[in-house]
Structures are given as structure tokens and as C-alpha cells.
Write a protein that holds these residues in place. Structure first.
Motif, mmCIF file in Angstrom:
data_model
loop_
_atom_site.group_PDB
_atom_site.id
_atom_site.type_symbol
_atom_site.label_atom_id
_atom_site.label_comp_id
_atom_site.label_asym_id
_atom_site.label_seq_id
_atom_site.Cartn_x
_atom_site.Cartn_y
_atom_site.Cartn_z
ATOM 1 N N ILE A 2 29.342 -9.898 9.488
ATOM 2 C CA ILE A 2 28.943 -9.346 10.325
ATOM 3 C C ILE A 2 29.000 -7.891 11.173
ATOM 4 O O ILE A 2 29.509 -7.754 10.902
ATOM 5 C CB ILE A 2 30.226 -10.190 11.070
ATOM 6 C CG1 ILE A 2 29.874 -12.046 10.889
ATOM 7 C CG2 ILE A 2 30.199 -10.471 12.838
ATOM 8 C CD1 ILE A 2 31.009 -12.290 11.697
ATOM 9 N N TYR A 3 27.812 -7.029 11.608
ATOM 10 C CA TYR A 3 28.054 -6.436 12.332
ATOM 11 C C TYR A 3 27.080 -6.156 13.010
ATOM 12 O O TYR A 3 26.204 -6.319 13.378
ATOM 13 C CB TYR A 3 27.517 -5.681 10.328
ATOM 14 C CG TYR A 3 26.766 -5.536 10.165
ATOM 15 C CD1 TYR A 3 25.004 -5.056 10.973
ATOM 16 C CD2 TYR A 3 26.318 -6.558 9.383
ATOM 17 C CE1 TYR A 3 24.034 -5.220 9.847
ATOM 18 C CE2 TYR A 3 25.434 -7.232 8.385
ATOM 19 C CZ TYR A 3 23.946 -6.214 8.998
ATOM 20 O OH TYR A 3 23.040 -6.206 8.068
ATOM 21 N N TRP B 225 25.403 -5.888 21.582
ATOM 22 C CA TRP B 225 24.114 -7.195 19.739
ATOM 23 C C TRP B 225 25.052 -6.609 19.277
ATOM 24 O O TRP B 225 24.896 -5.869 18.416
ATOM 25 C CB TRP B 225 22.868 -6.253 20.216
ATOM 26 C CG TRP B 225 22.596 -6.679 21.433
ATOM 27 C CD1 TRP B 225 22.529 -6.416 23.012
ATOM 28 C CD2 TRP B 225 20.816 -7.514 22.194
ATOM 29 N NE1 TRP B 225 21.953 -7.017 23.597
ATOM 30 C CE2 TRP B 225 21.308 -7.434 23.435
ATOM 31 C CE3 TRP B 225 20.629 -8.530 21.059
ATOM 32 C CZ2 TRP B 225 19.902 -7.806 23.921
ATOM 33 C CZ3 TRP B 225 19.586 -8.715 21.347
ATOM 34 C CH2 TRP B 225 19.335 -9.030 22.709
ATOM 35 N N THR B 226 25.075 -8.192 17.914
ATOM 36 C CA THR B 226 25.713 -8.450 16.730
ATOM 37 C C THR B 226 24.858 -9.004 15.851
ATOM 38 O O THR B 226 24.232 -9.663 16.503
ATOM 39 C CB THR B 226 26.604 -8.938 16.681
ATOM 40 O OG1 THR B 226 27.424 -8.194 17.528
ATOM 41 C CG2 THR B 226 27.730 -9.254 15.125
ATOM 42 N N LEU B 227 24.937 -8.188 14.112
ATOM 43 C CA LEU B 227 23.963 -9.448 13.052
ATOM 44 C C LEU B 227 24.941 -10.259 12.989
ATOM 45 O O LEU B 227 25.839 -9.943 12.469
ATOM 46 C CB LEU B 227 23.222 -8.926 12.938
ATOM 47 C CG LEU B 227 22.450 -9.429 11.960
ATOM 48 C CD1 LEU B 227 20.324 -9.696 12.285
ATOM 49 C CD2 LEU B 227 21.890 -8.079 10.697
ATOM 50 N N GLY C 205 23.134 -2.418 19.668
ATOM 51 C CA GLY C 205 23.927 -2.706 19.088
ATOM 52 C C GLY C 205 25.605 -1.883 20.153
ATOM 53 O O GLY C 205 26.248 -2.340 20.157
ATOM 54 N N LYS D 2 25.052 -12.519 8.916
ATOM 55 C CA LYS D 2 24.504 -13.497 8.411
ATOM 56 C C LYS D 2 24.671 -14.404 7.881
ATOM 57 O O LYS D 2 25.951 -15.204 7.114
ATOM 58 C CB LYS D 2 24.053 -12.068 6.996
ATOM 59 C CG LYS D 2 23.727 -11.105 7.324
ATOM 60 C CD LYS D 2 23.303 -10.250 5.684
ATOM 61 C CE LYS D 2 21.903 -9.178 6.432
ATOM 62 N NZ LYS D 2 22.362 -7.603 5.155
ATOM 63 N N ILE E 25 23.841 -4.689 14.927
ATOM 64 C CA ILE E 25 22.861 -4.232 15.066
ATOM 65 C C ILE E 25 22.859 -2.228 15.052
ATOM 66 O O ILE E 25 23.166 -1.812 15.550
ATOM 67 C CB ILE E 25 21.893 -4.288 16.120
ATOM 68 C CG1 ILE E 25 21.784 -6.449 16.203
ATOM 69 C CG2 ILE E 25 20.425 -3.877 16.281
ATOM 70 C CD1 ILE E 25 20.517 -6.871 16.922
ATOM 71 N N ASP E 26 22.175 -1.490 14.354
ATOM 72 C CA ASP E 26 21.651 0.124 13.846
ATOM 73 C C ASP E 26 21.503 0.562 14.728
ATOM 74 O O ASP E 26 19.991 0.705 14.483
ATOM 75 C CB ASP E 26 22.003 0.266 12.852
ATOM 76 C CG ASP E 26 22.033 1.714 11.944
ATOM 77 O OD1 ASP E 26 23.028 2.105 12.621
ATOM 78 O OD2 ASP E 26 21.390 1.976 11.482
#
Length: 57
Positions: A7-8, A19-21, A15, A23, A10-11
Motif C-alpha cells: 500500500i503506497y 491517490w494510493t496503489l 499521489g 496490491k 502513486i509516484d
């Protein structure tokens, strides 16, 4: 497992706006539910957040 790789933000500039990614294969279901609930409660109107917020929050 490191949650920083699961959980991190977005680069890019999105982000920085939150906004978070996620997996999904790396995150346990209960942790995903908690992260989603917390994110919602941080931005929802208090009355709406109260409908999904856990009692111990």
C-alpha cells in the motif's frame, strides 16, 4: 511482507493528492477493509462516516 510494498501513494502528483496503489494479492482482507474505512472516514461528512466507523474509533 512489508506493507510499504503493498500500500503506497502513486509516484506522481496524483499521489500527493492522496491517490494510493494497493496490491491486492499482498494485503490481507481485514487490513484492506480497515484502510478503506479509515480513508472514507477522513473525508466523509461526520454523519456519513458515523455509519461505517467502528465503535472503537
Amino acid at each position: 511482507m512489508s506493507l510499504q510494498t503493498a500500500i503506497y501513494p502513486i509516484d506522481n502528483k496524483w499521489g500527493k493528492k492522496g491517490w494510493t496503489l494497493v496490491k491486492m494479492k499482498k494485503v490481507p482482507a481485514d487490513l484492506f477493509k480497515d484502510a478503506l474505512t479509515t480513508a472514507y472516514c477522513m473525508v466523509a461528512p461526520p454523519k456519513m462516516a458515523g455509519l461505517v466507523r467502528p465503535d472503537n474509533w
